[in-house]
Design an enzyme around this catalytic site. Sequence first.
Site, mmCIF file in Angstrom:
data_model
loop_
_atom_site.group_PDB
_atom_site.id
_atom_site.type_symbol
_atom_site.label_atom_id
_atom_site.label_comp_id
_atom_site.label_asym_id
_atom_site.label_seq_id
_atom_site.Cartn_x
_atom_site.Cartn_y
_atom_site.Cartn_z
ATOM 1 N N GLU A 1 -14.426 -7.265 5.951
ATOM 2 C CA GLU A 1 -15.461 -6.452 4.690
ATOM 3 C C GLU A 1 -14.774 -6.313 3.553
ATOM 4 O O GLU A 1 -13.564 -6.633 2.528
ATOM 5 C CB GLU A 1 -15.212 -5.162 4.660
ATOM 6 C CG GLU A 1 -16.388 -5.090 5.975
ATOM 7 C CD GLU A 1 -16.130 -3.655 6.405
ATOM 8 O OE1 GLU A 1 -17.255 -2.678 7.781
ATOM 9 O OE2 GLU A 1 -15.468 -2.226 5.758
ATOM 10 N N TYR B 1 -16.302 4.223 4.257
ATOM 11 C CA TYR B 1 -16.974 2.950 4.793
ATOM 12 C C TYR B 1 -16.693 3.023 6.460
ATOM 13 O O TYR B 1 -17.252 2.081 7.293
ATOM 14 C CB TYR B 1 -15.784 2.942 4.654
ATOM 15 C CG TYR B 1 -15.734 2.183 2.601
ATOM 16 C CD1 TYR B 1 -16.560 1.741 1.723
ATOM 17 C CD2 TYR B 1 -15.055 3.523 2.295
ATOM 18 C CE1 TYR B 1 -17.026 1.497 0.774
ATOM 19 C CE2 TYR B 1 -15.506 3.267 0.734
ATOM 20 C CZ TYR B 1 -16.382 2.345 -0.320
ATOM 21 O OH TYR B 1 -16.663 2.437 -1.389
ATOM 22 N N GLN C 1 4.118 -5.622 11.844
ATOM 23 C CA GLN C 1 3.682 -6.049 10.448
ATOM 24 C C GLN C 1 4.696 -5.071 8.806
ATOM 25 O O GLN C 1 3.979 -5.108 7.853
ATOM 26 C CB GLN C 1 2.424 -5.359 10.568
ATOM 27 C CG GLN C 1 1.420 -5.946 10.754
ATOM 28 C CD GLN C 1 0.031 -5.778 11.615
ATOM 29 O OE1 GLN C 1 -0.516 -5.513 10.130
ATOM 30 N NE2 GLN C 1 -0.604 -6.762 11.685
ATOM 31 N N HIS D 1 -1.027 -1.989 10.167
ATOM 32 C CA HIS D 1 -1.827 -1.556 9.260
ATOM 33 C C HIS D 1 -0.900 -1.092 8.379
ATOM 34 O O HIS D 1 -1.935 0.674 8.282
ATOM 35 C CB HIS D 1 -3.156 -0.924 10.031
ATOM 36 C CG HIS D 1 -3.617 -2.361 11.107
ATOM 37 N ND1 HIS D 1 -5.041 -1.872 11.461
ATOM 38 C CD2 HIS D 1 -3.495 -3.600 11.076
ATOM 39 C CE1 HIS D 1 -5.416 -3.017 12.243
ATOM 40 N NE2 HIS D 1 -4.592 -3.882 12.126
ATOM 41 N N TYR E 1 -10.894 -5.987 20.087
ATOM 42 C CA TYR E 1 -10.649 -7.280 20.752
ATOM 43 C C TYR E 1 -9.811 -7.375 21.906
ATOM 44 O O TYR E 1 -10.079 -8.017 22.681
ATOM 45 C CB TYR E 1 -9.072 -6.930 20.378
ATOM 46 C CG TYR E 1 -8.963 -7.245 18.661
ATOM 47 C CD1 TYR E 1 -9.260 -8.066 17.967
ATOM 48 C CD2 TYR E 1 -7.954 -6.675 18.247
ATOM 49 C CE1 TYR E 1 -8.445 -8.048 16.885
ATOM 50 C CE2 TYR E 1 -6.947 -5.859 16.702
ATOM 51 C CZ TYR E 1 -7.938 -7.662 15.911
ATOM 52 O OH TYR E 1 -7.647 -7.986 14.498
#
Length: 387
Positions: free
Chosen positions: A261, A271, A103, A174, A282
């Site tokens: 979210e 959070y 990513q 991420h 997963y």
Amino acid sequence: MKRLTVLAATLSPVALLASCGSGYSTGEEAGEATSTPAPIEQDGTPFSITERGTYNEPWAAAFVPGTDVIVITEKSGTIRGKNVENERAIFFEGVPEVDYGGQGGLGDVAFLPSEASSDISGRTIYLSWAEAGPGDTRGAVVGRGKLLCEEHQTCAITGLDVIWRQDKTSGRGHYSHRIVFSPDEKYMYVASGDRQQKDPAQDLSNNLGTIVRLNLDGTPADGNPWGDDIWSYGHRNILGIDFDAAGRLWEVEHGPKGGDELNLVARGANYGWPLRSNGINYNDSNIPDHSPDDGFTKPVVGWTPVIAPGNMTILDGTLFSAWKGDAMISGLKTKALIRVSIDGETAREVARYDMGKRIRSVIEGPDGALWVLEDGEGGRLLELRPK
């Protein structure tokens, strides 16, 4: 990107270059999640779509304030620009070396609204990207530089300095690294993902799994709850972040298998990730759901199955006048645009528009049109206007 009025001016040679088109992700697959059910209201597709070019793994886009020039980052490490009024390409030099893979790569691009003019040369440009570290580590960074546009259709990024670094760790997931400025332009907020490490998101000794609040030079801002750069924590992978008209900060993040979210971001709020999620791991192992008494800040909207957000913009233009104040979220796994109505501190999904392709980004243009980037190789830039 917020709607900005295109400024009228007598153009210098460089300004003319900008006016004439000067200058030139895959993202998370969201595990095994599937598309969500039909929305509360089914609005169909109330816009026309015009293809405006193709790009190689486009990740982010921003209009240079005061112009019709859109700037697009490609994940592998290229920046391309175009004046959307006359299709003139803009090419960028001085782009940083990126750690490309998974990513990671070149990320967000942002400009200061207060610098709006018809001339793109001299503008401050903010970029985020993945940077390699010692050993097999890497992390996101934010850099700040200036555009110098002296040659026909070419802009150089000069004086590009890294002004903020995410703590480095292993893996290539991420990063988050979305950038947004506060409405008064005093502060810059950067999304710092948990880097698929989970536990650091609850550890305030690092900045993973957080939203950081910085001065525009990248230093920690006064008034942060712990005296460092962290504003909120307990986040997973934030890919959309924006302010509403009342100055409230919202973010949308990937859950694991389920549990995406939409959160209202508050100073010092936790959070819950990875201690709480309305999704599961997963491997199907359980994660405790949010509950009223768990001490964590709850999502305003949650999605199970996921929407797999690519980014988010809160609309403030008048072209789609009925949508003003709504959040528009690009959907990766869902291959859709998801529209969320925001009412004060509450929100709800009100429509979903099937786009047929994974959508990496949606932004608002100078006149309120929506500009959409498809994900992956050959991802198209699409212009959306009311039918």
